[in-house]
Write an enzyme that holds these catalytic residues in place. Structure first.
Site, PDB file in Angstrom:
ATOM      1  N   SER A   6      -7.444 -36.447  19.586  1.00  0.00           N
ATOM      2  CA  SER A   6      -6.374 -35.554  20.037  1.00  0.00           C
ATOM      3  C   SER A   6      -6.963 -34.223  20.481  1.00  0.00           C
ATOM      4  O   SER A   6      -8.015 -33.811  19.983  1.00  0.00           O
ATOM      5  CB  SER A   6      -5.372 -35.307  18.898  1.00  0.00           C
ATOM      6  OG  SER A   6      -5.919 -34.426  17.945  1.00  0.00           O
ATOM      7  N   PRO A   7      -6.289 -33.537  21.400  1.00  0.00           N
ATOM      8  CA  PRO A   7      -6.738 -32.196  21.804  1.00  0.00           C
ATOM      9  C   PRO A   7      -6.761 -31.244  20.609  1.00  0.00           C
ATOM     10  O   PRO A   7      -7.604 -30.360  20.533  1.00  0.00           O
ATOM     11  CB  PRO A   7      -5.698 -31.768  22.834  1.00  0.00           C
ATOM     12  CG  PRO A   7      -5.108 -33.029  23.345  1.00  0.00           C
ATOM     13  CD  PRO A   7      -5.147 -33.996  22.190  1.00  0.00           C
ATOM     14  N   TYR A   8      -5.846 -31.442  19.659  1.00  0.00           N
ATOM     15  CA  TYR A   8      -5.774 -30.589  18.470  1.00  0.00           C
ATOM     16  C   TYR A   8      -7.076 -30.687  17.663  1.00  0.00           C
ATOM     17  O   TYR A   8      -7.700 -29.683  17.332  1.00  0.00           O
ATOM     18  CB  TYR A   8      -4.570 -31.014  17.631  1.00  0.00           C
ATOM     19  CG  TYR A   8      -4.444 -30.301  16.307  1.00  0.00           C
ATOM     20  CD1 TYR A   8      -4.096 -28.951  16.263  1.00  0.00           C
ATOM     21  CD2 TYR A   8      -4.662 -30.972  15.111  1.00  0.00           C
ATOM     22  CE1 TYR A   8      -3.975 -28.289  15.049  1.00  0.00           C
ATOM     23  CE2 TYR A   8      -4.544 -30.318  13.894  1.00  0.00           C
ATOM     24  CZ  TYR A   8      -4.193 -28.975  13.873  1.00  0.00           C
ATOM     25  OH  TYR A   8      -4.077 -28.330  12.678  1.00  0.00           O
ATOM     26  N   GLY A   9      -7.501 -31.910  17.360  1.00  0.00           N
ATOM     27  CA  GLY A   9      -8.736 -32.102  16.611  1.00  0.00           C
ATOM     28  C   GLY A   9      -9.942 -31.591  17.385  1.00  0.00           C
ATOM     29  O   GLY A   9     -10.850 -30.980  16.816  1.00  0.00           O
ATOM     30  N   SER A  11     -10.006 -29.161  19.606  1.00  0.00           N
ATOM     31  CA  SER A  11     -10.031 -27.698  19.639  1.00  0.00           C
ATOM     32  C   SER A  11     -10.566 -27.130  18.326  1.00  0.00           C
ATOM     33  O   SER A  11     -11.284 -26.126  18.320  1.00  0.00           O
ATOM     34  CB  SER A  11      -8.640 -27.132  19.951  1.00  0.00           C
ATOM     35  OG  SER A  11      -7.739 -27.383  18.889  1.00  0.00           O
TER      36      SER A  11
END
Length: 196
Positions: A6-9, A11
């Site tokens: 995921s982009p969250y992880g 970042s």
């Protein structure tokens, strides 16, 4: 290389690397605090602020609680007032400079257990739950906090039941209202189903 789902992880991993590089190149002193599933009062507002707020908001407004997968995934849900003083203090602890700390609750719970506790605390133990297709995520995510305890003096003081009760009491006291939903989101092509 790093493998993220995921982009969250991604970042979060990139931020850690930036801090390491800025120390190595420029000598910038940093403290990285990896927090786990923080919840607490004033978190209400949108449904994607974590499981605790998400479930409580849904229950307050008569919506089904949605769980991705079978609900047996585990997380350590951390009460904000246990974590926030350590965040503020961390920049004053020289032994913490250029260190990475896991910070949060010590005991993991299943998402099903969390949903049950929230429903009971809100007086609606049989409120409906909808199980959706499992997301690509870690099944069991919790960490060791010994380093944060030893260097930063962190204490996991608030039980999950106690923290949720405080959160629900606050929300009922101020009479939370349902917020506006975002409309006309432009980027929908190839968006994962679970994000829609």
């Amino acid at each position: 290389g790093l493998d993220f789902h995921s982009p969250y992880g991604c970042s979060k991993g990139c931020a850690d690397q930036y801090f390491r590089d800025y120390f190595r190149i420029y000598g910038l002193k940093t403290v990285v605090l990896r927090q786990s599933c923080i919840y607490g009062y004033r978190q209400f507002g949108v449904e994607d602020q974590g499981w605790v707020a998400w479930f409580a908001i849904a229950a307050m407004f008569g919506k089904e609680l949605t769980i991705f997968g079978d609900g047996n995934q585990t997380r350590a849900f951390s009460y904000v007032k246990d974590v926030s003083p350590i965040i503020a203090k961390s920049i004053e602890v020289k032994d913490a400079y250029n260190q990475i700390f896991n910070i949060g609750a010590d005991k993991p719970y299943t998402v099903n257990y969390l949903a049950d506790i929230i429903r009971k605390m809100m007086g609606i133990p049989n409120h409906p739950i909808q199980y959706l297709r499992e997301r690509k995520e870690v099944k069991h995510a919790y960490s060791n906090h010994d380093k944060a305890k030893n260097i930063l003096g962190y204490e996991d003081k608030t039980s999950l039941k106690e923290g949720i009760k405080k959160m629900v009491d606050w929300a009922e006291k101020i009479k939370i209202k349902e917020g506006d939903r975002f409309e006309n989101i432009e980027i929908i092509e190839n968006l994962p189903d679970v994000w829609k």
